[in-house]
Design an enzyme around this catalytic site. Structure first.
Site, short mmCIF file in Angstrom:
data_model
loop_
_atom_site.label_atom_id
_atom_site.label_comp_id
_atom_site.label_asym_id
_atom_site.label_seq_id
_atom_site.Cartn_x
_atom_site.Cartn_y
_atom_site.Cartn_z
N GLY A 25 -48.32 47.51 1.73
CA GLY A 25 -46.70 47.38 1.64
C GLY A 25 -46.28 46.09 0.88
O GLY A 25 -47.09 45.64 -0.06
N CYS A 38 -29.74 54.92 10.11
CA CYS A 38 -29.12 55.72 8.70
C CYS A 38 -27.59 55.54 8.48
O CYS A 38 -26.94 55.96 7.52
CB CYS A 38 -29.39 57.11 8.87
SG CYS A 38 -31.35 57.57 8.43
N LYS A 85 -26.55 53.80 5.23
CA LYS A 85 -26.74 54.71 4.10
C LYS A 85 -25.43 54.44 3.25
O LYS A 85 -24.23 54.46 3.70
CB LYS A 85 -26.67 55.99 4.14
CG LYS A 85 -28.30 56.70 4.36
CD LYS A 85 -28.57 58.16 4.41
CE LYS A 85 -29.85 58.69 4.55
NZ LYS A 85 -29.76 60.17 4.15
N ASP A 140 -32.62 66.12 -2.42
CA ASP A 140 -33.78 66.80 -1.49
C ASP A 140 -34.09 65.55 -0.71
O ASP A 140 -33.99 64.31 -1.05
CB ASP A 140 -34.87 67.47 -2.26
CG ASP A 140 -35.01 68.61 -1.41
OD1 ASP A 140 -35.18 68.63 0.09
OD2 ASP A 140 -35.08 69.90 -1.74
N THR A 167 -31.22 68.07 -6.50
CA THR A 167 -30.29 68.62 -5.40
C THR A 167 -30.52 67.76 -4.09
O THR A 167 -30.38 68.25 -2.91
CB THR A 167 -30.80 70.10 -5.04
OG1 THR A 167 -32.18 69.73 -4.49
CG2 THR A 167 -30.68 70.89 -6.12
N SER A 169 -43.42 42.38 1.34
CA SER A 169 -42.61 41.74 2.09
C SER A 169 -41.65 40.91 1.51
O SER A 169 -42.22 40.12 0.46
CB SER A 169 -43.17 41.03 3.32
OG SER A 169 -44.17 40.20 2.78
#
EC number: 2.7.9.3
Length: 351
Positions: free
Chosen positions: A139, A17, A20, A50, A48, A141
Site C-alpha cells: 500500500g 460514502c 463522494k 460501473d 457507464t 501512506s
C-alpha cells in the site's frame, strides 16, 4: 501529541460514502477528462460509471480492479478499518469476481493520532480482507489533515461472467440485498443520537461482505448488478437505467430499513449527501406525489458498503432470493422492476 486523542469523526468534514462528490458534479468533471485510446482488452472502463475496471487477461481470466477510500463515519478505529475494507471489496464482488489481494491506502494526521490508533484502523481492514480470503499485500501512506483509509482491490473472474450495471432487460425484477439507512444512522451517530441497537445495525450492515457476487455471475438470468453506495438507491438505480436505456421502477416501501433509521428520518435526521444526491438526479427521478419526505431521504441516503442491486429475469428471481438469503442476507427484498421507456427512475409509493 496530547494524551487525549480527538474523536476520529471530529477530524473529518464527512464520512463513509457520504464523502463522494455529487453525481452531477462528478459527471461534469469526467466530461472534461480526455478519453483514452481504445484498448482491445479493456472490457469495462469509465463509460457507464460501473463499479470497477475489467481487463481481459486471456480467454479464461479477466482482472477486476478498483479503489475506494474515505474518511471515518465512526470513532472506533478498528470498525472504521473494517467498514472501509468491506466497502472497497464490494466493487470486486459486484462485478462477479473473487478478490485475490488488496493494497492499503492510508492518509492520517500523524500529529493528532497515535501510531496505535492508526494501527488499529489497518488491523480492522486486514481482518475483513482475511475474512474475504485475501492478503493486504502492500500500500501507500501519507501524513494528511484528515484521516483517510481504503483499499485498491483486485479480483479475477471469467471474461464471460463479468457483471456490469448496464445489462438490465425489460421485464427484469430488481432485488436489493441489504437494508437502507446507513447515512441516517451515521448522521445520528455524529449527533450523539444513535442508540446501541442502531449502532449494531450500522456496523452489521457495513461490514458484511457482498460475497454473493461470484455466485450471481454463474447464474442464468442475472443480467446486471451494481452495489448501492454513495449515490443512494435511486442514484445507482438511475445508473442502471441509463446503462440499459430503460426505465427502472422502485417500490418505495419495499426495501428493508435498518433498525432505528425510520424514526430518525422522520425526526429530520439526514445527511448533506442525501440532499446533494436528490439535486443531482436532475429530474430523471420521478416520485409518487404521496411519498413522504422522510421516505425520499432514505431512498437518496448514501449507503456505505451497501447491498447489491440485482436485475434478474423474473423466472430466476426466486432462485436469486434463495441464494442471497442462504448466504445470510436476511434483508434481501424485491424492490422494483425494469421496463421499456426512457432512461429514468420512477418511484411508486404504497406498492
Amino acid at each position: 501529541m496530547s494524551d487525549i486523542e480527538p474523536r476520529l469523526t471530529s477530524l473529518a468534514h464527512g464520512g463513509g460514502c457520504g464523502c463522494k462528490i455529487a453525481p452531477d458534479v462528478l459527471q461534469s468533471i469526467l466530461a472534461s477528462t480526455p478519453r483514452t485510446a481504445a484498448f482491445a482488452d479493456l472490457m469495462v472502463g469509465t463509460e457507464t460509471s460501473d463499479d470497477a475496471a475489467v481487463w481481459r487477461l486471456n480467454d479464461q481470466q479477466a482482472l477486476v480492479a478498483t479503489t475506494d477510500f474515505f474518511m471515518p463515519m465512526v470513532d472506533d478505529p478498528f470498525d472504521f478499518g473494517r467498514i472501509a475494507a468491506a466497502n472497497a471489496l464490494s466493487d470486486v464482488y459486484a462485478m462477479g469476481a473473487t478478490p485475490i489481494f488488496a493494497l492499503a491506502i492510508v492518509g492520517m494526521p500523524v500529529g493528532k493520532l497515535s501510531p496505535q490508533t492508526i494501527g488499529r484502523v489497518l488491523e480492522g481492514g486486514a481482518s475483513v480482507c482475511a475474512e474475504a480470503g485475501v492478503p493486504v499485500a502492500g500500500g501507500h501512506s501519507i501524513d494528511s489533515l484528515e484521516p483517510i483509509y481504503g483499499l485498491v482491490a483486485l479480483g479475477l473472474t471469467h471474461p464471460d461472467r463479468v457483471l456490469t450495471n448496464r445489462g438490465a432487460r425489460a421485464g427484469d425484477a430488481l432485488i436489493l440485498t441489504k437494508g437502507l439507512g446507513v447515512g441516517v444512522l451515521s448522521a445520528a451517530y455524529k449527533q450523539g443520537r444513535l442508540e446501541a441497537g442502531g449502532y449494531e445495525a450500522l456496523i452489521g450492515s457495513t461490514t458484511r461482505l457482498n460475497t454473493p457476487g461470484p455466485k450471481l455471475a454463474a447464474m442464468d438470468g442475472v443480467h446486471a448488478v451494481t452495489d448501492v453506495t454513495g449515490f443512494g438507491l435511486l442514484g445507482h438505480a438511475l445508473e442502471m437505467a441509463r446503462g440499459a436505456g430503460l426505465t427502472v421502477e422502485i417500490d418505495a416501501d419495499a426495501p428493508v430499513l435498518l433498525d432505528g433509521a425510520p424514526a430518525l428520518a422522520k425526526a429530520g435526521v439526514r445527511t448533506g449527501a442525501s440532499v446533494r444526491n436528490w439535486a443531482a438526479y436532475g429530474g430523471a427521478v420521478t416520485l409518487d406525489a404521496e411519498l413522504p419526505e422522510w421516505r425520499r431521504d432514505l431512498l437518496t441516503d448514501p449507503q456505505t458498503s451497501g447491498g447489491l442491486l440485482i436485475a434478474v429475469a423474473p423466472e430466476a428471481a426466486e432462485a436469486v432470493m434463495a441464494l442471497v438469503q442462504d448466504l445470510g442476507f436476511a434483508s434481501a427484498r424485491r424492490v422494483g422492476r425494469v421496463r421499456e421507456g426512457e432512461p429514468a427512475v420512477i418511484v411508486k409509493a404504497g406498492a
